[in-house]
Design an enzyme around this catalytic site. Structure first.
Site, PDB file in Angstrom:
ATOM      1  CG  HIS A 414      -1.904   1.149   1.272  1.00 11.25           C
ATOM      2  ND1 HIS A 414      -3.088   0.967   0.961  1.00 11.25           N
ATOM      3  CD2 HIS A 414      -1.658   2.290   1.692  1.00 11.25           C
ATOM      4  CE1 HIS A 414      -3.772   2.215   1.273  1.00 11.25           C
ATOM      5  NE2 HIS A 414      -2.975   2.897   1.601  1.00 11.25           N
ATOM      6  CD  GLU A 415       1.406   3.617   3.664  1.00  6.58           C
ATOM      7  OE1 GLU A 415       1.557   4.652   3.232  1.00  6.58           O
ATOM      8  OE2 GLU A 415       0.336   3.361   4.300  1.00  6.58           O
ATOM      9  CG  HIS A 418      -0.032   6.293  -0.926  1.00  3.72           C
ATOM     10  ND1 HIS A 418      -0.903   6.496  -1.465  1.00  3.72           N
ATOM     11  CD2 HIS A 418      -0.314   5.699   0.295  1.00  3.72           C
ATOM     12  CE1 HIS A 418      -1.972   6.320  -0.574  1.00  3.72           C
ATOM     13  NE2 HIS A 418      -1.631   5.751   0.505  1.00  3.72           N
ATOM     14  CG  HIS A 421       0.075   8.334  -7.289  1.00  2.00           C
ATOM     15  ND1 HIS A 421      -0.824   8.388  -6.652  1.00  2.00           N
ATOM     16  CD2 HIS A 421      -0.042   8.918  -8.566  1.00  2.00           C
ATOM     17  CE1 HIS A 421      -1.789   9.476  -7.335  1.00  2.00           C
ATOM     18  NE2 HIS A 421      -1.116   9.649  -8.640  1.00  2.00           N
TER      19      HIS A 421
END
Length: 629
Positions: A414-415, A418, A421
């Site tokens: 998940h991190e 980010h 991105h």
């Protein structure tokens, strides 16, 4: 986020930085922690030393008054407007860099006065910068659309500022006089006090209980300790964990009530001051998100709440429990001896992102091998996990509290979603358009979780292992979709309580939260028993201080599932659409970026789609279970 005018650059830098304090990370004294430095981040890319940081802070402090140099001159001509905006961007970019360094030093040891002092000085400077730049929005609104559009047409270099300029005009009726804007900007530190008090209380000052488990192990139920032991396979241990942990939160119900009430009161006051119809509209306005998105999300979820109840009934079946309780939510549906050390987790993610192409995979491989992460828990460290990407000219940072579980592996994915991105955005957008929305970046993050999940399913060696990952997928949909919508309902309810002029105490919040908790968990239908013990859970959730933030987790799992499905079915073209979405950063409003990728988040379709996905997973699990009869 505490601010709405998210693209107003320096004009709202104070509140923007204060909002970032909840989602940033950094170094403490790793040499004292006994942790291998490979698993801590290296901050020398930001500043070679604390002295260098001090020197940059001093420089920025000496130049803060220069921010107001263009006051009264924005309408002189296009070149003057460009100079003013460029100066604001340059100052903000460097201020975010010093903020990232300071706030992350604090967050790895919240009790260290050195980090607290650094952040305090930054908050003071940010407040001064916000006051100095508060003239900008009123002055731009006064210029009007026709004149500003003429300037943009005349000066090509203004294009990187065009979204900010047009967005300021869009919100023109909510921009107040220069004097009032200055007063509001000076309130930034005061409005962040409730969140700061809550974080200090929950993470550094409460004496968390210690209990002895059935195997004789003594465990310390800090927030991180609770997150680990709430999933204990022994039911009596789970009950003991819940009893001890939530009793301690209950001891501080009134204090947590005061801090959250302070947050809500400040939000409602700001919404009224800026002439919004309600607080929800105020907090959605920064990203230009229609209220319809939020309300459609809640309506569809309640219309199909029976799917969540079906999940709890399936959970009870798989755990062989007749009286399902809240303490039965977290244990794995299938026991496993699988572990996920951080290095193996990285290898699994490398395999899972190959779908995105060689260039993306190579970028991730290089970044994840560098020291961008602070991996393991340590005393005083902020709980949870997050990515800090505000330092545009450096690189993102990731804070984890890795436990070698699959949940920790999923959090890693998940991190890094980010972070990647941010990497692709910064490579393809100027600083002014690199501030992407939570609304879009949560899609990027959850998509990586789903890709990891599907990779693990593909390499599963048995039905039990497959059930383990399918069960985790269900829990992800419960936790990331249904649970976040539940939080969103509570958040809206407590703000509406204040808007109606009612008192908002800790006890009242427990009552409101309890009513919603019972509805979502089928208490009245006999699906799960909800007791007074866990109705204090609202005090445990730091996201309620991020102000209408959590609904975006739910919208994002819908968007993430859409992108993953498209990439698996559509091949290279679909992958290119997804990568273009990542590269778009903050170049448009998030709803418009997603529409360009084929997603209408104001319609029921994406939310029904993720609930349908949950039903498909349950069908597969039940088929495996039925085969074993």
């Amino acid at each position: 986020m505490k601010t709405h005018f998210k693209r107003t650059a320096i004009s709202l830098i104070c509140t923007g930085l204060l909002a970032l304090s909840g989602g940033t990370l950094l170094q403490a004294q790793e040499s004292q922690s006994g942790i291998n430095e490979q698993y801590t981040w290296d901050l020398t890319d930001f500043y070679p030393s604390k002295e260098a940081w001090e020197a940059e802070l001093a420089r920025l402090r000496s130049e803060v008054d220069s921010i107001a140099a263009y006051k009264g001159k924005l309408g002189d001509n296009a070149s003057t407007l460009l100079a003013a905006l460029d100066a604001g961007s340059a100052y903000r970019k460097e201020l975010l860099r010093v903020w990232t360094y300071a706030s992350n030093i604090r967050n790895t040891n919240l009790g260290d006065p050195n980090g607290q002092d650094m952040v305090g000085r930054l908050q003071s400077l940010a407040q001064a910068a916000g006051a100095a730049s508060s003239y900008m929005a009123p002055e731009l609104v006064a210029l009007g659309a026709e004149r500003i559009e003429a300037f943009i047409a005349e000066e090509p270099s203004l294009r990187k500022h065009a979204l900010f300029l047009r967005d300021t005009l869009r919100q023109g009726k909510h921009v107040l006089s220069p004097e009032t804007e200055q007063v509001l900007s000076l309130m930034g530190t005061a409005l962040s006090a409730s969140q700061g008090a809550r974080d200090m209380l929950a993470n550094a000052e409460i004496e968390w209980p210690r209990i002895t488990l059935s195997d004789g192990q003594e465990v310390h139920l800090t927030n991180a300790g609770y997150s680990l032991h709430r999933a204990d396979p022994d039911r009596e241990d789970r009950i003991a964990v819940f009893d001890a942990f939530w009793a301690r939160y209950k001891d501080f119900e009134s204090t947590f009530g005061v801090t959250l009430n302070g947050e809500v009161q400040g939000n409602v006051a700001m919404a009224k001051a800026r002439k919004y119809d309600n607080t929800l509209q105020y907090f959605l306005s920064g990203d230009n998100i229609p209220e319809e998105v939020y309300r459609t999300l809640v309506k569809v979820t309640n219309d199909r709440i029976g799917v969540l109840h079906r999940y709890f009934e399936l959970r009870a079946r798989m755990l062989d429990i007749d009286d399902l309780g809240y303490h039965d939510i977290y244990p794995n549906l299938v026991e496993t001896d699988l572990t996920f050390p951080i290095d193996e987790t990285r290898e699994h993610m490398l395999a899972s992102v190959r779908l995105l192409g060689e260039e993306f995979s190579d970028k991730f491989a290089r970044a994840s091998a560098d020291r961008w992460m602070h991996v393991y828990p340590q005393p005083g460290k902020r709980s949870g996990a997050y990515m800090s990407g505000s330092a545009y000219d450096v690189h993102p940072l990731i804070l984890l509290n890795h436990q070698d579980t699959y949940g920790s592996a999923s959090t890693y994915a998940h991190e890094w979603g980010h972070a990647m991105h941010q990497v692709l955005t910064n490579e393809n957008q100027p600083f002014e358009l690199a501030n992407f929305s939570i609304f879009t970046t949560e899609i990027a993050a959850i998509a990586k979780e789903i890709l990891l999940q599907e990779h693990m399913l593909e390499q599963a060696q048995s039905d039990d292992e497959r059930l383990f990952y399918l069960g985790y997928a269900l829990e992800q949909m419960r936790g990331t979709y249904f649970r976040q919508v539940m939080f969103s309902e509570f958040e809206l309810a407590i703000h509406e309580e204040v808007e109606k002029g009612r008192a908002l105490t800790g006890a009242r919040m427990t009552e409101i939260y309890g009513e919603i908790l019972k509805r979502y968990h089928g208490h009245d239908e006999g699906v799960m028993q909800i007791t007074e013990r866990e109705m204090i859970e609202w005090a445990y959730i730091p996201h309620f201080y991020y102000n209408f933030y959590v609904y975006q987790y739910a919208t994002s799992i819908a968007g993430a599932a859409y992108f993953v499905d498209q990439m698996k079915l559509g091949g290279d073209d679909a992958v290119d659409v997804y990568l273009d979405f990542l590269k778009a950063g903050g170049s448009d409003y998030p709803v418009e970026i997603l529409k360009g990728a084929g997603l209408d988040m104001a319609s029921p379709d994406p939310y029904n789609a993720v609930i349908d996905r949950m039903e498909v997973v349950m069908d597969e699990i039940e088929a495996i279970l039925d085969k074993r009869k």
